[in-house]
Design an enzyme around this catalytic site. Sequence first.
Site, PDB file in Angstrom:
ATOM      1  NE  ARG A   1      99.184   1.310 -82.859  1.00 30.16           N
ATOM      2  CZ  ARG A   1      99.067   1.114 -84.130  1.00 30.16           C
ATOM      3  NH1 ARG A   1      99.823   1.600 -85.156  1.00 30.16           N
ATOM      4  NH2 ARG A   1      98.322  -0.197 -84.470  1.00 30.16           N
TER       5      ARG A   1
ATOM      6  NE  ARG B   1      93.684  -6.837 -90.388  1.00 27.53           N
ATOM      7  CZ  ARG B   1      93.964  -5.530 -89.765  1.00 27.53           C
ATOM      8  NH1 ARG B   1      93.269  -4.348 -89.816  1.00 27.53           N
ATOM      9  NH2 ARG B   1      94.757  -5.782 -88.632  1.00 27.53           N
TER      10      ARG B   1
ATOM     11  NE  ARG C   1      96.875  -5.406 -83.691  1.00 21.22           N
ATOM     12  CZ  ARG C   1      96.325  -5.698 -84.820  1.00 21.22           C
ATOM     13  NH1 ARG C   1      95.846  -6.679 -84.978  1.00 21.22           N
ATOM     14  NH2 ARG C   1      96.240  -4.811 -85.575  1.00 21.22           N
TER      15      ARG C   1
HETATM   16  P1  AMP Z   1      99.131  -1.531 -87.649  1.00 17.79           P
HETATM   17  O1  AMP Z   1      99.402  -2.125 -88.888  1.00 17.79           O
HETATM   18  O2  AMP Z   1      98.945  -0.012 -87.649  1.00 17.79           O
HETATM   19  O3  AMP Z   1      97.825  -2.312 -87.042  1.00 17.79           O
HETATM   20  O4  AMP Z   1     100.408  -1.779 -86.851  1.00 17.79           O
HETATM   21  C1  AMP Z   1     100.993  -3.219 -86.413  1.00 17.79           C
HETATM   22  C2  AMP Z   1     101.732  -3.107 -85.347  1.00 17.79           C
HETATM   23  O5  AMP Z   1     103.093  -2.478 -85.651  1.00 17.79           O
HETATM   24  C3  AMP Z   1     101.183  -2.843 -84.087  1.00 17.79           C
HETATM   25  O6  AMP Z   1     100.421  -3.486 -83.286  1.00 17.79           O
HETATM   26  C4  AMP Z   1     102.547  -2.525 -83.422  1.00 17.79           C
HETATM   27  O7  AMP Z   1     103.131  -3.428 -82.918  1.00 17.79           O
HETATM   28  C5  AMP Z   1     103.426  -1.847 -84.396  1.00 17.79           C
HETATM   29  N1  AMP Z   1     103.266  -0.377 -84.510  1.00 17.79           N
HETATM   30  C6  AMP Z   1     102.633   0.295 -85.638  1.00 17.79           C
HETATM   31  N2  AMP Z   1     102.625   1.491 -85.467  1.00 17.79           N
HETATM   32  C7  AMP Z   1     103.262   1.755 -84.354  1.00 17.79           C
HETATM   33  C8  AMP Z   1     103.508   3.046 -83.301  1.00 17.79           C
HETATM   34  N3  AMP Z   1     102.969   4.131 -83.698  1.00 17.79           N
HETATM   35  N4  AMP Z   1     103.911   2.677 -82.121  1.00 17.79           N
HETATM   36  C9  AMP Z   1     104.257   1.470 -81.717  1.00 17.79           C
HETATM   37  N5  AMP Z   1     104.205   0.564 -82.508  1.00 17.79           N
HETATM   38  C10 AMP Z   1     103.411   0.558 -83.689  1.00 17.79           C
END
Ligand code: AMP
Length: 216
Positions: A85, A124, A168
Site C-alpha cells: 500500500r 458494508r 481512507r
Molecule cells: P483492508 O481490509 O485491506 O481494507 O485493511 C483495513 C485496514 O488495515 C486499513 O485501512 C489499514 O489501517 C490497515 N492495513 C491493511 N493493510 C495495510 C497495509 N498494507 N499497510 C498499512 N496498513 C494496512
Amino acid sequence: MRIVLMGPPGAGKGTQARRLAESTGMKHLSTGDMLRAEVAAGTELGLLAKSFMDKGDYVPDSHIIAMIEQLVDDPAGILLDGFPRTIVQAEALDEALEKVGLPIDKVVHMSVDTDELVLRLSNRAICKKCQTPYNLISNAPSKDGVCDNCGSEVIVRDDDKPEAVKNRMKVYEELTAPVLNYYRQRGNVAEIVATGTPDSVFEKLSQAIELTQSAG
Ligand code: AMP
C-alpha cells in the site's frame, strides 16, 4: 503465480481474492484480515494496529512488512490483497521476491467510481469471525446480524464508518496511488472496471490474469 490486487477501499478486492484463492488454490494474503485477527486476539500488534485502523490510517510499514515477508514464496502461489500500500512496502516486496527468485506475474487494478465506493462502504458489513462480506442492501445475511457461512456475528467495521471512510480514500490517493504508478512503469498492470455483479468482476479478473495458466 504471484498476483497483486490493487484498488481503493470498497473495490471488492477481498471478495474477489477469496473467490480466486478458492478456485485456484493460491494462498490469499490479506494484510487487513491478518491485522483484524491480531486485533481480535488482543495481541500487542493488534492493539497498536487498532489505533491506526479505526481512523482509517495505515499501520506503520515496518509492522506490515514483518508480517508478510516470510510468506511470499508459498509454493501454491500468492494473491496479495491490500499489500503493498506504500512505495516502501512495494520495495520491500520486490526485495523479498528477489531473494527467492520469483517475479510478480501481474498487478490487477480494480477501479470503481468514488460515488459507488462510498455507497458500497456505507452499506458494508462483515462477519467478525470468517470475514465473509455482506452488503446490507443488496446481499444482507438471511438472519439479521448472523453470518450465513459460520453463524458468528455480522458487524460494521469501525473503519467503514463515514469519517474513517473519508480518511481512507484520502490516504489511498496520497500513499497507494503512487504504488500503482510504480508498477505501471514496469508494464505489468492489468486494468479492470470492478463494477457489475461479483460474477462479472470475477470473469474480468480471471481474464486479466489469464487463468488458463497453472496457478503455482
Ligand atoms: P483492508 O481490509 O485491506 O481494507 O485493511 C483495513 C485496514 O488495515 C486499513 O485501512 C489499514 O489501517 C490497515 N492495513 C491493511 N493493510 C495495510 C497495509 N498494507 N499497510 C498499512 N496498513 C494496512
